[in-house]
Scaffold this motif. Structure first.
Motif, mmCIF file in Angstrom:
data_model
loop_
_atom_site.group_PDB
_atom_site.id
_atom_site.type_symbol
_atom_site.label_atom_id
_atom_site.label_comp_id
_atom_site.label_asym_id
_atom_site.label_seq_id
_atom_site.Cartn_x
_atom_site.Cartn_y
_atom_site.Cartn_z
ATOM 1 N N LEU A 113 40.852 -48.558 -2.368
ATOM 2 C CA LEU A 113 40.210 -48.477 -1.039
ATOM 3 C C LEU A 113 40.034 -47.026 -0.589
ATOM 4 O O LEU A 113 39.582 -46.775 0.524
ATOM 5 N N ASN A 114 40.462 -46.111 -1.463
ATOM 6 C CA ASN A 114 40.419 -44.674 -1.172
ATOM 7 C C ASN A 114 41.380 -44.281 -0.058
ATOM 8 O O ASN A 114 41.187 -43.274 0.612
ATOM 9 N N GLU A 115 42.404 -45.110 0.148
ATOM 10 C CA GLU A 115 43.460 -44.774 1.110
ATOM 11 C C GLU A 115 44.520 -43.983 0.338
ATOM 12 O O GLU A 115 45.634 -44.444 0.115
ATOM 13 N N LEU A 116 44.147 -42.767 -0.073
ATOM 14 C CA LEU A 116 44.986 -42.034 -1.031
ATOM 15 C C LEU A 116 46.304 -41.563 -0.418
ATOM 16 O O LEU A 116 47.339 -41.578 -1.090
ATOM 17 N N GLU A 117 46.270 -41.149 0.855
ATOM 18 C CA GLU A 117 47.525 -40.685 1.472
ATOM 19 C C GLU A 117 48.546 -41.822 1.515
ATOM 20 O O GLU A 117 49.700 -41.636 1.136
ATOM 21 N N ALA A 118 48.077 -42.971 1.978
ATOM 22 C CA ALA A 118 48.989 -44.131 2.077
ATOM 23 C C ALA A 118 49.506 -44.534 0.702
ATOM 24 O O ALA A 118 50.705 -44.802 0.525
ATOM 25 N N ALA A 119 48.617 -44.521 -0.300
ATOM 26 C CA ALA A 119 49.028 -44.886 -1.657
ATOM 27 C C ALA A 119 50.072 -43.915 -2.181
ATOM 28 O O ALA A 119 51.083 -44.316 -2.785
ATOM 29 N N GLY A 120 49.850 -42.613 -1.930
ATOM 30 C CA GLY A 120 50.792 -41.595 -2.403
ATOM 31 C C GLY A 120 52.152 -41.743 -1.742
ATOM 32 O O GLY A 120 53.196 -41.661 -2.405
ATOM 33 N N ILE A 121 52.152 -42.025 -0.445
ATOM 34 C CA ILE A 121 53.423 -42.180 0.295
ATOM 35 C C ILE A 121 54.196 -43.391 -0.241
ATOM 36 O O ILE A 121 55.400 -43.314 -0.503
ATOM 37 N N LEU A 122 53.483 -44.489 -0.436
ATOM 38 C CA LEU A 122 54.148 -45.709 -0.934
ATOM 39 C C LEU A 122 54.702 -45.505 -2.335
ATOM 40 O O LEU A 122 55.809 -45.941 -2.655
ATOM 41 N N ASP B 85 47.288 -36.835 -6.031
ATOM 42 C CA ASP B 85 47.303 -35.478 -5.449
ATOM 43 C C ASP B 85 46.044 -34.712 -5.831
ATOM 44 O O ASP B 85 45.456 -34.007 -4.997
ATOM 45 N N ARG B 86 45.662 -34.844 -7.111
ATOM 46 C CA ARG B 86 44.447 -34.151 -7.577
ATOM 47 C C ARG B 86 43.226 -34.616 -6.788
ATOM 48 O O ARG B 86 42.410 -33.808 -6.338
ATOM 49 N N ARG B 87 43.137 -35.961 -6.612
ATOM 50 C CA ARG B 87 41.978 -36.507 -5.889
ATOM 51 C C ARG B 87 41.976 -36.047 -4.432
ATOM 52 O O ARG B 87 40.917 -35.779 -3.847
ATOM 53 N N LEU B 88 43.171 -35.920 -3.867
ATOM 54 C CA LEU B 88 43.252 -35.445 -2.475
ATOM 55 C C LEU B 88 42.804 -33.992 -2.367
ATOM 56 O O LEU B 88 42.108 -33.593 -1.431
ATOM 57 N N GLU B 89 43.246 -33.189 -3.378
ATOM 58 C CA GLU B 89 42.846 -31.764 -3.418
ATOM 59 C C GLU B 89 41.311 -31.667 -3.483
ATOM 60 O O GLU B 89 40.708 -30.863 -2.746
ATOM 61 N N GLU B 90 40.745 -32.485 -4.387
ATOM 62 C CA GLU B 90 39.282 -32.444 -4.551
ATOM 63 C C GLU B 90 38.584 -32.832 -3.254
ATOM 64 O O GLU B 90 37.556 -32.272 -2.892
ATOM 65 N N ARG B 91 39.160 -33.795 -2.564
ATOM 66 C CA ARG B 91 38.524 -34.250 -1.316
ATOM 67 C C ARG B 91 38.515 -33.134 -0.278
ATOM 68 O O ARG B 91 37.581 -32.994 0.503
#
Lengths: 259, 239
Positions: free
Chosen positions: B196-205, B232-238
């Motif tokens: 769902l591209n909820e990367l922060e939530a996924a990373g925290i979980l 983390d990489r995908r978040l950096e790219e975003r």
């Protein structure tokens, strides 16, 4: 002669003749046919089950064998008593130095032994699908249940003196005992209206007079494992109490009758 | 069984002929009859669980399973022109609900619901079945999580409904505490969040899952850490 001198010995002799009659009747063949039918049906179900194949086979075979055992023993007891009455065997037996109580208890002991043997033979095919320990509890309960059915059959066939009414009443009492728990649940459920509380009271009162066969010989023991000891012991105690009640009623009725 | 059978000689020939002729007539009649025509039969209304129990003489384990075989017959039976895809799913679910209520410990009805009846190409019917699974899961999460896990997969891959899949995955994570439940079932929520591209939530979980110590297998830990790095990489790219 020594055996005949004690009441226990006389009971044993009568019971042996009842067992001998059971062995020489069609009962063993009918039992074999029931085992074959339940095994065949379970094998058929194995081919169409999507999941829980073992549980399906155990549940259906156990349910079939349980009702078959009750039906076979009830009809055997009733027809045996009716045949003896027609042959004047009862009058002949009572000319011998045995009391009515000894005669009645001897007959019942023989029928109960036949019932126990039937229960054990019906448990054998279930070893294919059930664990031995729960099956042991189940067969013990089935033996007690079929002995109770034998006591019902003997009581009603002696009291009613005709085979068809005796079979009908025995079957009715057995089926009510099996389904009384479910009937009570329906009567107390949300489907029942408030004003039907009197009906619920009648159902509850009726339940007090019935043997709680719904709590005995549970298929769930075979499918989901051993029950808590208190459940199994409670069910067996209930059967034992009703068995004694039927014996008492049977002896009372038989002792007061003019033959 | 002594039925007193003897030789055939006392039987009058006419009786023997009558028996043979009637047997031949029976066999001929049955052989000439046409095979039963296909029936477009839909399910009858479901009985209440209490009635099912009473009708089976209080044998709920056998009754529930035989009722499932009866339901199966509506699809697998050769003479039925209405396979399960075309059945009235309202009635079908009512039957399944009654069967589950009759023997709540059996997994047969839930297995069929998850593996057979959700395979319906009609999305509305499939969703109705998934909701049934979700509803039944809530009644016994420890035993019924496998069927909801499958429902989450169906929602994600077949219906492409990620919020629905996330709802089911979250329910498993929050309500099922069965130690035998594999971690993939528990981690489902994380991967759906990723999708769902909820990367922060996924990373925290994911971080919380590793920190909880529930994951002990070194390979699994390595895999989860690589997923965190990927997030983390995908978040950096975003950014």
């Amino acid at each position: 002669m020594t055996r005949l001198s004690s009441p226990g010995g006389r009971v044993w002799i009568i019971a042996r003749f009842v067992l001998l009659e059971a062995f020489r009747s069609g009962l063993p063949w009918l039992a074999l046919a029931c085992i074959a039918a339940s095994f065949g049906f379970a094998a058929f179900l194995a081919h169409i089950a999507l999941t829980e194949t073992r549980e399906l086979q155990a549940a259906v075979a156990a349910a079939m064998l349980r009702i078959s055992a009750a039906f076979l023993i009830a009809t055997h007891v009733v027809t045996s008593v009716a045949r003896e009455a027609n042959d004047r065997g009862l009058e002949f037996a009572l000319t011998l130095p045995i009391s009515r109580s000894v005669y009645y208890v001897g007959k019942l002991a023989g029928f109960a032994c036949a019932a126990a043997l039937l229960a054990i033979s019906f448990a054998a095919p279930l070893l294919l699908w059930a664990e031995p320990a729960p099956l042991g509890v189940w067969v013990l309960s089935l033996a007690a249940e079929t002995a109770l059915v034998a006591a019902m059959g003997l009581f009603f066939s002696m009291a009613l003196a005709e085979a068809v009414p005796a079979i009908a009443v025995t079957a009715g009492l057995y089926l009510l005992g099996r389904s009384v728990g479910a009937i009570q649940a329906i009567a107390a459920g949300p489907l029942a209206q408030e004003q039907e509380s009197a009906l619920r009271g009648i159902v509850d009162a009726l339940a007090l007079l019935l043997p709680r066969l719904d709590q005995a010989t549970r298929t769930e023991w075979l499918v989901y494992g051993l029950p808590p000891a208190s459940d199994a012991l409670g069910a067996l105690a209930g059967l034992a109490i009703y068995f004694v009640l039927l014996v008492g009623a049977g002896l009372f009725d038989f002792s007061r009758r003019n033959l | 069984m002594n039925s007193g059978t003897g030789s055939l000689s006392p039987v009058p020939p006419r009786v023997g002929i009558l028996l043979a002729a009637s047997l031949a007539a029976q066999l001929t009649w049955q052989a000439w009859r046409e095979a039963p025509a296909s029936q477009a039969a839909d399910l009858p209304p479901a009985p209440p669980a209490a009635l099912l129990r009473a009708a089976s003489l209080d044998e709920p384990e056998a009754a529930a399973r035989l009722a499932m075989v009866y339901l199966q017959a509506y699809d697998l039976r050769g003479d039925n022109a209405v396979p399960y895809q075309h059945l009235d799913y309202g009635r079908l679910i009512a039957w399944l609900r009654a069967i589950v209520a009759t023997d709540p410990r059996s997994g047969y009805a839930l297995f069929s619901a998850a593996r057979v009846y959700t395979e319906n190409p009609d999305a509305a019917k499939c969703r109705a079945m998934l909701e049934f699974l979700y509803e039944e899961f809530a009644r016994d999460p420890e035993r019924r999580w496998p069927w909801l896990a499958h429902a989450a997969l169906v929602a994600k891959h077949r219906l492409k409904d990620l919020p629905l899949a996330l709802r089911y995955a979250r329910a498993i994570d929050r309500q099922a505490h069965d130690p035998r439940a594999p971690l993939w079932a528990k981690q489902m929520e994380i991967f759906i969040l990723e999708d769902l591209n909820e990367l922060e939530a996924a990373g925290i979980l994911l971080g919380a899952l590793i920190a909880s110590g529930r994951v002990r297998d070194p390979s699994e830990l390595r895999f989860l850490r690589s997923r965190i790095r990927s997030i983390d990489r995908r978040l950096e790219e975003r950014r």
